[in-house]
Design an enzyme around this catalytic site. Structure first.
Site, PDB file in Angstrom:
ATOM      1  N   GLU A  72      68.512  39.533  31.000  1.00 49.60           N
ATOM      2  CA  GLU A  72      68.453  38.807  31.699  1.00 49.60           C
ATOM      3  C   GLU A  72      70.052  38.979  32.292  1.00 49.60           C
ATOM      4  O   GLU A  72      70.599  39.524  30.375  1.00 49.60           O
ATOM      5  CB  GLU A  72      69.228  36.679  31.518  1.00 49.60           C
ATOM      6  CG  GLU A  72      69.333  36.425  32.547  1.00 49.60           C
ATOM      7  CD  GLU A  72      70.422  36.098  33.701  1.00 49.60           C
ATOM      8  OE1 GLU A  72      70.857  36.738  34.514  1.00 49.60           O
ATOM      9  OE2 GLU A  72      68.986  35.865  34.025  1.00 49.60           O
ATOM     10  N   ASP A  99      70.856  44.969  31.964  1.00 46.96           N
ATOM     11  CA  ASP A  99      70.626  44.403  33.404  1.00 46.96           C
ATOM     12  C   ASP A  99      69.078  45.303  33.457  1.00 46.96           C
ATOM     13  O   ASP A  99      69.211  46.189  32.485  1.00 46.96           O
ATOM     14  CB  ASP A  99      71.826  45.870  33.804  1.00 46.96           C
ATOM     15  CG  ASP A  99      71.881  46.288  35.243  1.00 46.96           C
ATOM     16  OD1 ASP A  99      70.832  46.085  35.959  1.00 46.96           O
ATOM     17  OD2 ASP A  99      72.653  46.433  36.029  1.00 46.96           O
ATOM     18  N   ASP A 117      62.227  39.377  38.957  1.00 44.20           N
ATOM     19  CA  ASP A 117      62.662  38.747  39.872  1.00 44.20           C
ATOM     20  C   ASP A 117      64.047  38.166  39.575  1.00 44.20           C
ATOM     21  O   ASP A 117      64.436  37.308  39.503  1.00 44.20           O
ATOM     22  CB  ASP A 117      62.292  37.149  38.492  1.00 44.20           C
ATOM     23  CG  ASP A 117      62.174  35.882  39.253  1.00 44.20           C
ATOM     24  OD1 ASP A 117      62.486  36.289  40.913  1.00 44.20           O
ATOM     25  OD2 ASP A 117      62.483  34.704  38.481  1.00 44.20           O
TER      26      ASP A 117
END
Length: 256
Positions: A72, A99, A117
Site C-alpha cells: 500500500e 509504491d 487493485d
C-alpha cells in the site's frame, strides 16, 4: 455494522469491514475464487493496492496457508486498515508501505498470485498499465502463477478493460477476462494455458460460467512511452455522466 473506506473523491469504496464475516458481496470476494485457475493450491500472494486489507483478511479465512504481502502506497491507509478494518486478523499478512512497481522491482520474492487493485477511477497510475510493468510482474511469479487486475469499468464501455487485456496478452501466454460486476472486471494473465478449474470455496460456479475465451494480443500495446490511460478514463467518465449513468451495483451472491 459495516465500515467502508473512501479516499479522495469519496465515490469508490476501497475496503469494507463487517465484524462477523469476511465476505462483502463486492469485488473483494471475487479474488477468493482466482486460485481455481491455478494447477495447485497457492502459497504466496502479493496484493498491490492493499488499502484496508479486505482481500488479505478474507484470505486468512478461506486460504489460511497463503502468505500475503499487502503493498500500500499510503501508510495512513495501512494504519486505518489495522485500526478499523481488521487487517491484523490474518497472521500471515505482511504490510509493506511502498509504491507497487518499485516494490516489485526490489523484491526477490516469487508469488503464486499477484493481484493489482490500484485501478480505481479516476486515479489509475499509468505505469501500472504498461507492457513493461506486466513483464516485471510476470518475472515475479512462480511457474504456473498468475496475475489478476481489478479493472474499474462502466456499463457498456469496455475501452479500459480491452486496452489492458490486449497489453497483458503481449506478455502472458494466455489472458482471460471475468466480467463479474457492472463496475468491475478482472483481467487475468496466466503463465500457462488454462486446462481446467479447480474447486474453490467461494464463487467457483460463477467463475466457470462467466470466464471469457482467451484474449488476443494488442497490435499497439500500452508502453512506458505511450499509455494514454487518463485520456481513456476521462472520456469514459464524461460520456457515462452525460448519459445520466447511475452508480448502483448488484451485489454478488456472497453478500451478507
Amino acid at each position: 455494522g459495516v465500515r467502508r473506506l473512501y479516499l479522495n473523491e469519496g465515490v469508490a469504496v476501497h475496503s469494507v469491514y463487517r465484524p462477523d464475516t469476511v465476505l462483502t458481496g463486492g469485488v473483494w470476494d471475487v479474488l477468493l475464487a482466482i486460485p481455481a485457475l491455478l494447477d495447485r493450491e497457492p502459497r504466496s500472494l502479493a496484493v498491490l493496492g492493499n488499502a484496508g486489507g479486505t482481500v488479505a483478511r478474507a484470505y486468512g479465512v478461506y486460504w489460511p496457508r497463503v502468505d500475503v504481502d499487502g503493498v500500500e502506497i499510503d501508510p495512513a491507509v495501512s494504519e486505518a486498515g489495522l485500526r478499523w478494518f481488521g487487517m491484523g486478523e490474518n497472521p500471515r499478512l505482511r504490510v509493506v508501505d511502498a509504491d507497487a512497481r518499485p516494490f516489485l522491482r526490489r523484491t526477490d520474492r516469487r508469488y503464486d498470485l499477484i493481484f493489482v487493485d490500484a485501478y480505481r477511477q479516476p486515479y489509475v497510475p499509468f505505469y501500472l498499465t504498461t507492457r513493461e510493468f506486466f513483464e516485471l510482474a510476470k518475472s515475479r511469479l512462480t511457474p504456473g502463477g498468475l496475475l489478476a487486475l481489478n479493472v474499474a469499468t462502466l456499463p457498456g464501455d469496455s475501452r479500459l478493460r480491452d486496452e489492458l487485456a490486449g497489453t497483458v496478452a503481449t506478455v502472458f501466454p494466455e489472458v482471460r477476462v471475468w466480467p463479474v460486476l457492472r463496475f468491475n472486471h478482472l483481467v487475468i494473465g496466466l503463465t500457462r494455458p488454462l486446462r481446467g478449474l479447480r474447486p474453490v470455496p467461494v464463487l467457483g460456479d460463477l467463475l466457470a460460467r462467466q470466464l471469457s475465451d482467451p484474449v488476443a494480443a494488442s497490435a499497439t500495446p500500452w508502453t512506458d512511452d505511450h499509455a494514454p490511460v487518463e485520456w481513456v478514463i476521462d472520456r469514459m467518465i464524461l460520456e457515462y455522466a452525460a448519459r445520466g449513468g447511475r452508480l448502483d451495483e448488484t451485489p454478488l451472491p456472497t453478500a451478507p
